[in-house]
Design a protein around this motif. Structure first.
Motif, PDB file in Angstrom:
ATOM      1  N   VAL A  39       0.865  -1.175   0.000  1.00 20.49           N
ATOM      2  CA  VAL A  39       0.000   0.000   0.000  1.00 20.49           C
ATOM      3  C   VAL A  39       0.904   1.228   0.000  1.00 20.49           C
ATOM      4  CG1 VAL A  39      -1.679   1.352   1.300  1.00 20.49           C
ATOM      5  CG2 VAL A  39      -1.932  -1.127   1.145  1.00 20.49           C
ATOM      6  N   GLY A  40       0.763   2.062  -1.009  1.00 22.49           N
ATOM      7  CA  GLY A  40       1.507   3.308  -1.074  1.00 22.49           C
ATOM      8  C   GLY A  40       0.752   4.407  -0.345  1.00 22.49           C
ATOM      9  N   LEU A  41       1.477   5.164   0.469  1.00 22.47           N
ATOM     10  CA  LEU A  41       0.871   6.259   1.234  1.00 22.47           C
ATOM     11  C   LEU A  41       1.518   7.558   0.780  1.00 22.47           C
ATOM     12  CD1 LEU A  41      -1.126   6.904   3.548  1.00 22.47           C
ATOM     13  CD2 LEU A  41       0.784   6.682   5.136  1.00 22.47           C
ATOM     14  N   THR A 177      13.695   6.138  -0.892  1.00 23.78           N
ATOM     15  CA  THR A 177      14.390   6.472  -2.135  1.00 23.78           C
ATOM     16  C   THR A 177      14.650   7.964  -2.300  1.00 23.78           C
ATOM     17  OG1 THR A 177      12.310   6.650  -3.383  1.00 23.78           O
ATOM     18  CG2 THR A 177      13.359   4.483  -3.307  1.00 23.78           C
ATOM     19  N   SER A 178      14.235   8.774  -1.352  1.00 24.01           N
ATOM     20  CA  SER A 178      14.280  10.224  -1.553  1.00 24.01           C
ATOM     21  C   SER A 178      15.698  10.773  -1.653  1.00 24.01           C
ATOM     22  CB  SER A 178      13.531  10.935  -0.424  1.00 24.01           C
ATOM     23  OG  SER A 178      14.160  10.690   0.816  1.00 24.01           O
ATOM     24  N   ILE A 206       5.805   4.627   1.980  1.00 24.65           N
ATOM     25  CA  ILE A 206       5.519   6.053   2.144  1.00 24.65           C
ATOM     26  C   ILE A 206       6.464   6.855   1.250  1.00 24.65           C
ATOM     27  CG2 ILE A 206       5.480   7.965   3.793  1.00 24.65           C
ATOM     28  CD1 ILE A 206       5.038   5.861   5.988  1.00 24.65           C
ATOM     29  N   SER A 207       5.908   7.746   0.435  1.00 22.43           N
ATOM     30  CA  SER A 207       6.761   8.489  -0.483  1.00 22.43           C
ATOM     31  C   SER A 207       6.055   9.726  -1.007  1.00 22.43           C
ATOM     32  CB  SER A 207       7.178   7.599  -1.653  1.00 22.43           C
ATOM     33  OG  SER A 207       8.023   8.290  -2.549  1.00 22.43           O
ATOM     34  N   HIS A 208       6.870  10.735  -1.389  1.00 18.07           N
ATOM     35  CA  HIS A 208       6.363  11.880  -2.156  1.00 18.07           C
ATOM     36  C   HIS A 208       6.441  11.595  -3.652  1.00 18.07           C
ATOM     37  CE1 HIS A 208       7.400  13.978   1.656  1.00 18.07           C
ATOM     38  NE2 HIS A 208       6.384  14.755   1.325  1.00 18.07           N
ATOM     39  N   ASP A 209       7.226  10.594  -4.024  1.00 21.23           N
ATOM     40  CA  ASP A 209       7.503  10.316  -5.425  1.00 21.23           C
ATOM     41  C   ASP A 209       6.387   9.450  -6.004  1.00 21.23           C
ATOM     42  OD1 ASP A 209       8.476   9.550  -7.883  1.00 21.23           O
ATOM     43  OD2 ASP A 209      10.492   9.085  -7.179  1.00 21.23           O
ATOM     44  N   ARG A 214       3.737   4.447  -7.932  1.00 20.82           N
ATOM     45  CA  ARG A 214       3.098   3.743  -9.043  1.00 20.82           C
ATOM     46  C   ARG A 214       3.818   2.428  -9.340  1.00 20.82           C
ATOM     47  NH1 ARG A 214       0.331   5.640 -13.824  1.00 20.82           N
ATOM     48  NH2 ARG A 214       0.758   7.802 -13.247  1.00 20.82           N
ATOM     49  N   HIS A 215       5.140   2.429  -9.224  1.00 18.16           N
ATOM     50  CA  HIS A 215       5.948   1.263  -9.591  1.00 18.16           C
ATOM     51  C   HIS A 215       5.763   0.099  -8.631  1.00 18.16           C
ATOM     52  CE1 HIS A 215       9.250  -0.896 -11.440  1.00 18.16           C
ATOM     53  NE2 HIS A 215       9.845  -1.007 -10.270  1.00 18.16           N
ATOM     54  N   VAL A 216       5.638   0.376  -7.329  1.00 19.70           N
ATOM     55  CA  VAL A 216       5.655  -0.712  -6.352  1.00 19.70           C
ATOM     56  C   VAL A 216       4.308  -1.025  -5.722  1.00 19.70           C
ATOM     57  CG1 VAL A 216       8.055  -0.213  -5.770  1.00 19.70           C
ATOM     58  CG2 VAL A 216       6.236   0.764  -4.367  1.00 19.70           C
ATOM     59  N   SER A 217       3.331  -0.134  -5.826  1.00 20.05           N
ATOM     60  CA  SER A 217       2.118  -0.263  -5.007  1.00 20.05           C
ATOM     61  C   SER A 217       0.997  -1.009  -5.721  1.00 20.05           C
ATOM     62  CB  SER A 217       1.614   1.122  -4.590  1.00 20.05           C
ATOM     63  OG  SER A 217       2.599   1.813  -3.860  1.00 20.05           O
TER      64      SER A 217
END
Length: 354
Positions: A39-41, A177-178, A206-209, A214-217
């Motif tokens: 789950v991407g947050l 990754t930031s 958790i990411s701003h990117d 999109r790639h992992v979630s």
């Protein structure tokens, strides 16, 4: 909670007591991350993403709600309880320079983590360290180096290896990754997806990117001012967002064709309101491009909280006037899956410079 759910949050609230009174950093968040999924947050700085991560691993104590891992609820700050939680949930921090002990070699860091919950003899520890380095794609020659002798990407891989040393049920990756350049970032994201397939852990990413998300979630949740305002599958949410905040986040992504942005496509304006005194009604309404400041007839946005009716909306969007499914943001395109099931953006003729 369903049996396959690795992590489940139910109405979790985290409140801090600052010099000017209480601040609710996380407000009634409910979220489920099944085993083997990500789950991407996403959300702006200050939206409460990292506070939520800290609450899951026990670094912050919720004042309300339930956190369960593998069907077991964890609460309290007793040493035994924190130890059991640490065996199930691990957090990879944004900056490996501060999360790795600069005085310990890679071997010492990994050996310490591997022996945290099980008793290992010297030979077993060495085998475990070698296996962890291989797992994250590092040569065994790195084992006797200090963190400052490694590149940024190598240090982050060591941090991931240390988190996986206890074979957790849940991995939380907080902006991992930031601080990395583009090529290293892509390799790390691919590694995380491969590790998840092999080990089956649930991952909260958790990411701003948004490209990384999109790639992992598998699912994307959007957080604003302590609340989840939209959640759906990655493909559905990123190609057809319903909440105005999600749409403005996507519109703010830099593009080679930014000059072609339609005149009506608003960018996110202003600052996040003070969480100690959030706006009434919809918390996004003072900045909303389709709210009462732009449409005088929509006073309901400033008086009634849309969170009450979010469960019945598409994407659980906490909005009185959500976008329709056919109102797609200009840069949203269907992203095909590669042979491994990852979402990899493809270059189309309109993307290539003329």
């Amino acid at each position: 909670m369903r049996e396959e759910a690795g992590l489940a949050l139910c109405d979790v609230t985290v409140r801090h007591h600052g010099p000017f009174g209480p601040v609710t950093a996380v407000d009634g968040v409910s979220l489920e991350v099944p085993r083997g999924t990500t789950v991407g947050l996403v959300g702006e700085s200050g939206s409460g993403k990292s506070t939520l991560a800290r609450a899951v691993v026990g670094l912050d104590s919720p004042c309300a709600g339930r956190i369960t891992v593998g069907g077991r609820e964890y609460r309290g700050r007793r040493a035994a309880e924190r130890r059991r939680r640490g065996q199930q949930v691990q957090l990879v921090f944004q900056d490996p320079d501060t999360s790795l002990d600069p005085r310990m070699t890679v071997r010492q860091s990994l050996a310490e983590a591997a022996g945290a919950f099980v008793r290992l003899d010297r030979r077993s520890r060495e085998q475990r360290v070698g296996g962890l380095l291989e797992l994250v794609g590092l040569d065994t020659g790195c084992a006797d180096r200090l963190p400052q002798q490694l590149s940024g990407g190598q240090r982050q891989r060591v941090a991931v290896a240390r988190a996986l040393a206890v074979d957790p049920a849940v991995l939380i990756a907080d902006e991992v990754t930031s601080a990395l350049d583009v090529s290293v970032r892509a390799a790390l994201l691919t590694m995380l997806r491969d590790l998840q397939r092999r080990m089956g852990f649930a991952m909260l990413f958790i990411s701003h990117d948004l490209a990384a998300v999109r790639h992992v979630s598998d699912v994307v949740a959007v957080m604003y001012l302590g609340r989840i305002v939209e959640i759906a599958s990655a493909e559905s949410l990123l190609s057809g967002p319903r909440h105005p905040y999600t749409r403005t986040l996507l519109s703010a992504v830099p593009s080679l064709h930014a000059g072609r942005r339609p005149a009506g496509e608003a960018l996110l304006a202003g600052e996040v309101p003070d969480p100690a005194s959030p706006p009434t009604g919809c918390r996004f309404h003072p900045r909303c491009p389709v709210g009462p400041d732009r449409h005088p007839g929509r006073d309901v946005c400033a008086t009634r909280d849309p969170q009450r009716d979010a469960a019945g909306q598409p994407h659980r969007a906490a909005c009185h006037f959500p976008y329709r499914a056919d109102e797609r943001p200009p840069q949203a395109r269907r992203v095909p899956l590669d042979d491994n099931g990852d979402r990899t953006p493809r270059t189309t003729p309109e993307d290539r410079p003329s």
